[in-house]
Scaffold this active site. Structure first.
Site, PDB file in Angstrom:
ATOM      1  N   GLY A  37     -21.257 -11.751 -23.779  1.00  0.00           N
ATOM      2  CA  GLY A  37     -22.496 -11.416 -23.079  1.00  0.00           C
ATOM      3  C   GLY A  37     -23.702 -11.777 -23.935  1.00  0.00           C
ATOM      4  O   GLY A  37     -23.569 -12.106 -25.115  1.00  0.00           O
TER       5      GLY A  37
ATOM      6  N   GLY B  76     -18.779 -11.330 -29.975  1.00  0.00           N
ATOM      7  CA  GLY B  76     -18.257 -10.000 -30.267  1.00  0.00           C
ATOM      8  C   GLY B  76     -16.775 -10.010 -30.596  1.00  0.00           C
ATOM      9  O   GLY B  76     -16.238 -11.037 -31.048  1.00  0.00           O
ATOM     10  N   ASN B  77     -16.120  -8.884 -30.311  1.00  0.00           N
ATOM     11  CA  ASN B  77     -14.698  -8.737 -30.626  1.00  0.00           C
ATOM     12  C   ASN B  77     -13.834  -9.856 -30.045  1.00  0.00           C
ATOM     13  O   ASN B  77     -13.006 -10.443 -30.737  1.00  0.00           O
ATOM     14  CB  ASN B  77     -14.192  -7.407 -30.045  1.00  0.00           C
ATOM     15  CG  ASN B  77     -14.527  -6.256 -30.962  1.00  0.00           C
ATOM     16  OD1 ASN B  77     -14.295  -6.344 -32.156  1.00  0.00           O
ATOM     17  ND2 ASN B  77     -15.069  -5.192 -30.409  1.00  0.00           N
TER      18      ASN B  77
ATOM     19  N   THR C 219     -14.713 -12.819 -28.889  1.00  0.00           N
ATOM     20  CA  THR C 219     -15.064 -14.114 -29.472  1.00  0.00           C
ATOM     21  C   THR C 219     -14.425 -14.265 -30.852  1.00  0.00           C
ATOM     22  O   THR C 219     -13.947 -15.349 -31.211  1.00  0.00           O
ATOM     23  CB  THR C 219     -16.599 -14.215 -29.616  1.00  0.00           C
ATOM     24  OG1 THR C 219     -17.172 -13.973 -28.333  1.00  0.00           O
ATOM     25  CG2 THR C 219     -17.022 -15.556 -30.141  1.00  0.00           C
TER      26      THR C 219
ATOM     27  N   ASP D 265     -23.354  -3.679 -28.607  1.00  0.00           N
ATOM     28  CA  ASP D 265     -22.529  -2.462 -28.647  1.00  0.00           C
ATOM     29  C   ASP D 265     -22.287  -1.953 -30.071  1.00  0.00           C
ATOM     30  O   ASP D 265     -21.902  -0.806 -30.253  1.00  0.00           O
ATOM     31  CB  ASP D 265     -21.165  -2.719 -27.993  1.00  0.00           C
ATOM     32  CG  ASP D 265     -21.280  -2.975 -26.503  1.00  0.00           C
ATOM     33  OD1 ASP D 265     -22.402  -2.907 -25.983  1.00  0.00           O
ATOM     34  OD2 ASP D 265     -20.252  -3.268 -25.872  1.00  0.00           O
TER      35      ASP D 265
ATOM     36  N   MET E 216     -25.722   0.770 -22.008  1.00  0.00           N
ATOM     37  CA  MET E 216     -24.527  -0.054 -22.214  1.00  0.00           C
ATOM     38  C   MET E 216     -23.700   0.386 -23.417  1.00  0.00           C
ATOM     39  O   MET E 216     -24.165   1.153 -24.257  1.00  0.00           O
ATOM     40  CB  MET E 216     -24.935  -1.506 -22.394  1.00  0.00           C
ATOM     41  CG  MET E 216     -25.142  -2.237 -21.096  1.00  0.00           C
ATOM     42  SD  MET E 216     -25.313  -3.981 -21.456  1.00  0.00           S
ATOM     43  CE  MET E 216     -25.318  -4.656 -19.814  1.00  0.00           C
TER      44      MET E 216
ATOM     45  N   ARG F  34     -19.501  -0.922 -24.078  1.00  0.00           N
ATOM     46  CA  ARG F  34     -18.228  -1.041 -23.367  1.00  0.00           C
ATOM     47  C   ARG F  34     -17.197   0.012 -23.786  1.00  0.00           C
ATOM     48  O   ARG F  34     -16.499   0.566 -22.961  1.00  0.00           O
ATOM     49  CB  ARG F  34     -17.647  -2.433 -23.606  1.00  0.00           C
ATOM     50  CG  ARG F  34     -16.571  -2.813 -22.634  1.00  0.00           C
ATOM     51  CD  ARG F  34     -15.804  -4.002 -23.137  1.00  0.00           C
ATOM     52  NE  ARG F  34     -16.588  -5.233 -23.172  1.00  0.00           N
ATOM     53  CZ  ARG F  34     -17.015  -5.877 -22.109  1.00  0.00           C
ATOM     54  NH1 ARG F  34     -16.769  -5.402 -20.919  1.00  0.00           N
ATOM     55  NH2 ARG F  34     -17.693  -7.001 -22.232  1.00  0.00           N
TER      56      ARG F  34
ATOM     57  N   MET G 265     -31.671  -5.241 -19.269  1.00  0.00           N
ATOM     58  CA  MET G 265     -32.968  -5.293 -19.949  1.00  0.00           C
ATOM     59  C   MET G 265     -32.840  -5.044 -21.446  1.00  0.00           C
ATOM     60  O   MET G 265     -33.654  -5.535 -22.223  1.00  0.00           O
ATOM     61  CB  MET G 265     -33.915  -4.263 -19.338  1.00  0.00           C
ATOM     62  CG  MET G 265     -34.300  -4.638 -17.919  1.00  0.00           C
ATOM     63  SD  MET G 265     -35.231  -3.350 -17.138  1.00  0.00           S
ATOM     64  CE  MET G 265     -36.804  -3.582 -17.926  1.00  0.00           C
TER      65      MET G 265
HETATM   66  N1  ATP Z   1      -7.709 -12.143 -27.838  1.00  0.00           N
HETATM   67  C1  ATP Z   1      -8.389 -13.248 -27.575  1.00  0.00           C
HETATM   68  N2  ATP Z   1      -7.938 -14.451 -28.010  1.00  0.00           N
HETATM   69  C2  ATP Z   1      -8.632 -15.576 -27.752  1.00  0.00           C
HETATM   70  N3  ATP Z   1      -9.807 -15.617 -27.087  1.00  0.00           N
HETATM   71  C3  ATP Z   1     -10.306 -14.472 -26.642  1.00  0.00           C
HETATM   72  C4  ATP Z   1      -9.632 -13.219 -26.863  1.00  0.00           C
HETATM   73  N4  ATP Z   1     -10.377 -12.228 -26.297  1.00  0.00           N
HETATM   74  C5  ATP Z   1     -11.446 -12.838 -25.754  1.00  0.00           C
HETATM   75  N5  ATP Z   1     -11.414 -14.169 -25.961  1.00  0.00           N
HETATM   76  C6  ATP Z   1     -12.417 -15.127 -25.516  1.00  0.00           C
HETATM   77  O1  ATP Z   1     -13.624 -14.897 -26.225  1.00  0.00           O
HETATM   78  C7  ATP Z   1     -14.745 -15.070 -25.357  1.00  0.00           C
HETATM   79  C8  ATP Z   1     -15.643 -13.868 -25.411  1.00  0.00           C
HETATM   80  O2  ATP Z   1     -14.903 -12.650 -25.180  1.00  0.00           O
HETATM   81  P1  ATP Z   1     -15.570 -11.389 -24.462  1.00  0.00           P
HETATM   82  O3  ATP Z   1     -16.034 -11.785 -23.102  1.00  0.00           O
HETATM   83  O4  ATP Z   1     -14.646 -10.270 -24.575  1.00  0.00           O
HETATM   84  O5  ATP Z   1     -16.900 -11.136 -25.282  1.00  0.00           O
HETATM   85  P2  ATP Z   1     -17.156 -10.610 -26.745  1.00  0.00           P
HETATM   86  O6  ATP Z   1     -17.060 -11.706 -27.702  1.00  0.00           O
HETATM   87  O7  ATP Z   1     -16.269  -9.434 -27.003  1.00  0.00           O
HETATM   88  O8  ATP Z   1     -18.674 -10.185 -26.665  1.00  0.00           O
HETATM   89  P3  ATP Z   1     -19.358  -8.949 -25.891  1.00  0.00           P
HETATM   90  O9  ATP Z   1     -19.766  -7.999 -26.960  1.00  0.00           O
HETATM   91  O10 ATP Z   1     -20.499  -9.527 -25.188  1.00  0.00           O
HETATM   92  O11 ATP Z   1     -18.336  -8.359 -24.974  1.00  0.00           O
HETATM   93  C9  ATP Z   1     -14.205 -15.348 -23.968  1.00  0.00           C
HETATM   94  O12 ATP Z   1     -14.340 -16.734 -23.700  1.00  0.00           O
HETATM   95  C10 ATP Z   1     -12.761 -14.914 -24.046  1.00  0.00           C
HETATM   96  O13 ATP Z   1     -11.927 -15.677 -23.206  1.00  0.00           O
HETATM   97  O1  F6P Z   2     -21.981  -7.851 -17.287  1.00  0.00           O
HETATM   98  P1  F6P Z   2     -21.458  -8.586 -18.457  1.00  0.00           P
HETATM   99  O2  F6P Z   2     -22.292  -9.725 -18.888  1.00  0.00           O
HETATM  100  O3  F6P Z   2     -20.048  -9.019 -18.288  1.00  0.00           O
HETATM  101  O4  F6P Z   2     -21.474  -7.605 -19.709  1.00  0.00           O
HETATM  102  C1  F6P Z   2     -21.487  -6.220 -19.730  1.00  0.00           C
HETATM  103  C2  F6P Z   2     -20.959  -5.727 -21.068  1.00  0.00           C
HETATM  104  O5  F6P Z   2     -21.416  -6.511 -22.116  1.00  0.00           O
HETATM  105  C3  F6P Z   2     -22.010  -5.724 -23.138  1.00  0.00           C
HETATM  106  O6  F6P Z   2     -23.388  -5.832 -22.986  1.00  0.00           O
HETATM  107  C4  F6P Z   2     -21.645  -6.214 -24.502  1.00  0.00           C
HETATM  108  O7  F6P Z   2     -20.289  -6.067 -24.729  1.00  0.00           O
HETATM  109  C5  F6P Z   2     -21.493  -4.307 -22.849  1.00  0.00           C
HETATM  110  O8  F6P Z   2     -22.350  -3.328 -23.333  1.00  0.00           O
HETATM  111  C6  F6P Z   2     -21.346  -4.322 -21.345  1.00  0.00           C
HETATM  112  O9  F6P Z   2     -20.341  -3.453 -20.928  1.00  0.00           O
HETATM  113 MG    MG Z   3     -16.077  -7.580 -26.293  1.00  0.00          MG
END
Ligand code: ATP
Ligand code: F6P
Ligand code: MG
Length: 526
Positions: free
Chosen positions: A178, A267-268, A270, A298, A341, A343, A450
Site C-alpha cells: 500500500g 512492508g512485511n 514485500t 502500520d 488503519m 492491519r 488520508m
Molecule cells: N510470503 C511472500 N512471498 C513472496 N511475496 C510476497 C509474500 N507476501 C507478499 N508478497 C508480495 O509482496 C507484495 C506486497 O505485499 P503486501 O500487499 O502484503 O504489502 P506489504 O509489503 O506487507 O505492505 P503493506 O504494509 O502496505 O501491507 C505483493 O506483491 C505480494 O504478492
Molecule cells: O486498501 P489497501 O490499499 O489494500 O490497504 C489497506 C491496508 O494497508 C495498510 O495501510 C498498510 O498495511 C493497512 O493499514 C491497511 O489495512
Molecule cells: Mg503487509
C-alpha cells in the site's frame, strides 16, 4: 558452535508454556526476541528455553554456565548479513563514494587517519535496558532470571571497499504494497546516492512486483534531475501494487534486464518477496544485491524502532482525532469516533491517541474488549457523558474482530480483509443510547487513506534520507537479503529473515501502552 547447540524443539511443553503465561511479561518478550520456552526433561525447574534460529531451533540449558556464549554465537549466526561474497570469490575495489571533500583540516594529525567509512566489524546494540526482573515493565528476557545478554547488530553506512564497478551497474527500484508517506523521499535518495557512486543506469520498476511480469509495463529510467522534486508529493512516483508475486518469473526478468542491484521498498509481504528473490538469485548464482527498505504506516515490522511513514500517519491521524474532539465537544452529549488503519497492530491508534491527548477510549487489536455488559465500552461511554458531557473514542481497524462476523476474504496479496469495526461501533453506540433513552450525538470519522496518501513530515523525511542512502551503501558493500533500518536510534542492516518472522504488535505490558491508558483514563473493558 553447531556442536554445542542441540537442535531439538521437542522439549517445548504445554506445561512450560503455562509457566510462561504465569509470567506473561516473559511470554510477550519471547515473541519479540524470538525465544520459545520449553522444558528440558532432565531439568526439574523451568530453566530451559528453546531459541529459534533461522533454520533450526536451538535449545539452551540455563544451568550450563556457557549458555550466554552459546546464545551469542547463535545470535551472530542469525544476524550475519548475507553477501554476494558468500557465493562468489570476489575482490573488492576502493569505493567511489568519496567523503574526502567533507573533511575539515584541523591541524590534528589524526585527521589523516579519519576516513568516514563504516567498518564491517562495527556493531550497534539492539537492546539497551537491563531488566532486573522478568516482572519489570516491558521486560524482554531470554532466561528466567532475565540476565543481560549483549545483542549486537551490523552498523549501516558506506564501506571503504565495494564489490561492484559503478559504471557497469544497472540498479532498479520497486515500491510494493500500500501507499506510505516517504516512498518518494527514499526513491530520490537511492537515485542521488547511486549517482554519487557513479552509477549511470538506474531504472524504476512500475507498479510493484507486477512491473516485473505484466506485459506492457516498461521500466522507467531515473536520474537526479527526474526525481529531484518528487518528495514534494505523497504517493509513489513509480506506482505500487499488491499480489501477483511469482518469484521465479521475477528473477527471470531480473536476469533478462541484467539488473545488478534491486532496491525494494515495502512492508512485511514485500520483505518476504525480497527475501525470496534474494534466495532465488543465490540459487541461480547471480551476482545481484537485493536490499529492502521497510515501509509501512502500520509500524508492524519486527526489531526496528519504526518504519518510515509511521510518524506522518500518526500526525495525520491526530488531525482526524482533533476534528472528532471538536465535533463531540460542541454537540450535546457528543461522541466522536475515529477508526484508524493498522492491519494487525494498534501502533497508529495508540500513538495518535497519545499525541492528540483528546482520546478517552483507545481500542487496539492486542487488547481484547467487550462492548456490552458491566465492564464494556458502552457502559464507560455512558459514564463519560454523565461526568464530562462528551467523549472521543479511537479504534484501530483490526481491533475487536472477535466481535464481528469474519468476511473470509483476502486481498490480492493474501492479506485478510478485516470486518469494519468502525461502522459496527457507530451502530452499537447509537442503538445503545437509544435503548437506554439517553440522547447521544455520534460523529464517526474514518480517515483511512488520508493518513497515508500524504507527503512525509520532517522526521520521516530524515529517516527516509538515511535509510535510502544506507540501502545503496549496503548493496555496494555486497550485502543481499538485508533491510536498511533504525534500531535503538542507530542505523543498521538486518537480515530480512529476522524481521519477517511475525508482524510486530503492541505489547500490552509495555510502558507505552500503560502511558496511553494513563492518558485516556480508560478502565479495563473485560
Ligand atoms: N510470503 C511472500 N512471498 C513472496 N511475496 C510476497 C509474500 N507476501 C507478499 N508478497 C508480495 O509482496 C507484495 C506486497 O505485499 P503486501 O500487499 O502484503 O504489502 P506489504 O509489503 O506487507 O505492505 P503493506 O504494509 O502496505 O501491507 C505483493 O506483491 C505480494 O504478492
Ligand atoms: O486498501 P489497501 O490499499 O489494500 O490497504 C489497506 C491496508 O494497508 C495498510 O495501510 C498498510 O498495511 C493497512 O493499514 C491497511 O489495512
Ligand atoms: Mg503487509
Amino acid at each position: 558452535m553447531a556442536t554445542s547447540l542441540k537442535t531439538s524443539s521437542n522439549f517445548c511443553s504445554t506445561q512450560q508454556n503455562r509457566w510462561m503465561q504465569s509470567r506473561d511479561l516473559i511470554l510477550h518478550s519471547s515473541s519479540h526476541s524470538n525465544v520459545k520456552q520449553c522444558k528440558s526433561k532432565k531439568i526439574k525447574r523451568p530453566a530451559s528455553l528453546c531459541v529459534k534460529a533461522t533454520s533450526s531451533k536451538v535449545e539452551l540449558d540455563f544451568n550450563d554456565p556457557s549458555w550466554k556464549q552459546k546464545f551469542q554465537e547463535d545470535w551472530e549466526k542469525r544476524f550475519n548479513l548475507p553477501s554476494i561474497t558468500d557465493i562468489y570469490d570476489l575482490k573488492p575495489r576502493p569505493t567511489t563514494f568519496s567523503l574526502k571533500k567533507n573533511r575539515t583540516r584541523t591541524g590534528d594529525e589524526n585527521v589523516d587517519m579519519w576516513n568516514g567509512y563504516v567498518n564491517n566489524d562495527d556493531r550497534a546494540l539492539l537492546k539497551v535496558i537491563k531488566y532486573s526482573s522478568p516482572t519489570s515493565a516491558g521486560a524482554e528476557c531470554i532466561d528466567p532470571d532475565c540476565s543481560w545478554v549483549e545483542q549486537w547488530v551490523h552498523r549501516a553506512g558506506p564501506r571503504k571497499e565495494i564489490y561492484y564497478e559503478p559504471e557497469e551497474v544497472k540498479a532498479a527500484i520497486v515500491t510494493c504494497g500500500g501507499l506510505c508517506p516517504g516512498l518518494n523521499d527514499v526513491i530520490r535518495q537511492i537515485v542521488f546516492t547511486l549517482e554519487t557512486y557513479g552509477v549511470k543506469n538506474i531504472v524504476g520498476i512500475p507498479f510493484g512486483y507486477r512491473g516485473f511480469f505484466e506485459k506492457g509495463l516498461k521500466e522507467m529510467p531515473l536520474s537526479r534531475r527526474l526525481v529531484e522534486n518528487i518528495n514534494l508529493n505523497g504517493g509513489s512516483f513509480l506506482g505500487v501494487s499488491r499480489g501477483g508475486a511469482k518469484t521465479s518469473e521475477i528473477v527471470d526478468n531480473i536476469q533478462a534486464r541484467r539488473i545488478d542491484m534491486l532496491f525494494v521498498l515495502g512492508g512485511n509481504g514485500t520483505h518476504a518477496g525480497a527475501n525470496a528473490i534474494h534466495e532465488e538469485c543465490r540459487k541461480r548464482k547471480l551476482k545481484v544485491s537485493v536490499v529492502a527498505v521497510p515501509k509501512t504506516i502500520d509500524n508492524d515490522i519486527l526489531l526496528m524502532d519504526k518504519t518510515f511513514g509511521f510518524d506522518t500517519a500518526v500526525e495525520e491521524a491526530q488531525r482526524a482525532i482533533n476534528s472528532a474532539y471538536i465535533e463531540a465537544r460542541s454537540a450535546y452529549h457528543g461522541i466522536g469516533l475515529v477508526k484508524l488503519m493498522g492491519r494487525s497492530s494498534g501502533f497508529i491508534a495508540m500513538h495518535a491517541s497519545l499525541s492528540s491527548g483528546q482520546v478517552d477510549v483507545c481500542l487496539i487489536p492486542e487488547v481484547p474488549f467487550t462492548l456490552d455488559g458491566e465492564l464494556g465500552v458502552l457502559g464507560h461511554l455512558e459514564h463519560l457523558l454523565k461526568t464530562k458531557g462528551f467523549c472521543v473514542v479511537c479504534v484501530a481497524e483490526a481491533a475487536g474482530q472477535d466481535l464481528l462476523q469474519k468476511s473470509g476474504a483476502t486481498d490480492a496479496s493474501g492479506n485478510v480483509i478485516l470486518s469494519d469495526i468502525g461502522v459496527h461501533m457507530q451502530q452499537k453506540i447509537k442503538t445503545h443510547f437509544k435503548d437506554i433513552g439517553v440522547p447521544a450525538d455520534v460523529k464517526y470519522i474514518d480517515p483511512t487513506y488520508m493518513v497515508r496518501a500524504c507527503r512525509a513530515n520532517a522526521s520521516d523525511a530524515i529517516l527516509c534520507t538515511v535509510l535510502g542512502q544506507n540501502a545503496v551503501h549496503g548493496a555496494f558493500a555486497g550485502f543481499s537479503g538485508i533491510t536498511s533500518c533504525i534500531c535503538n536510534t542507530h542505523y543498521v542492516y538486518l537480515p530480512i529473515t529476522e524481521v519477517i518472522k511475525a508482524p510486530k504488535r503492541v505489547n500490552p505490558n509495555s510502558r507505552m501502552w500503560h502511558r496511553c491508558l494513563t492518558s485516556t483514563g480508560q478502565p479495563d473493558f473485560h
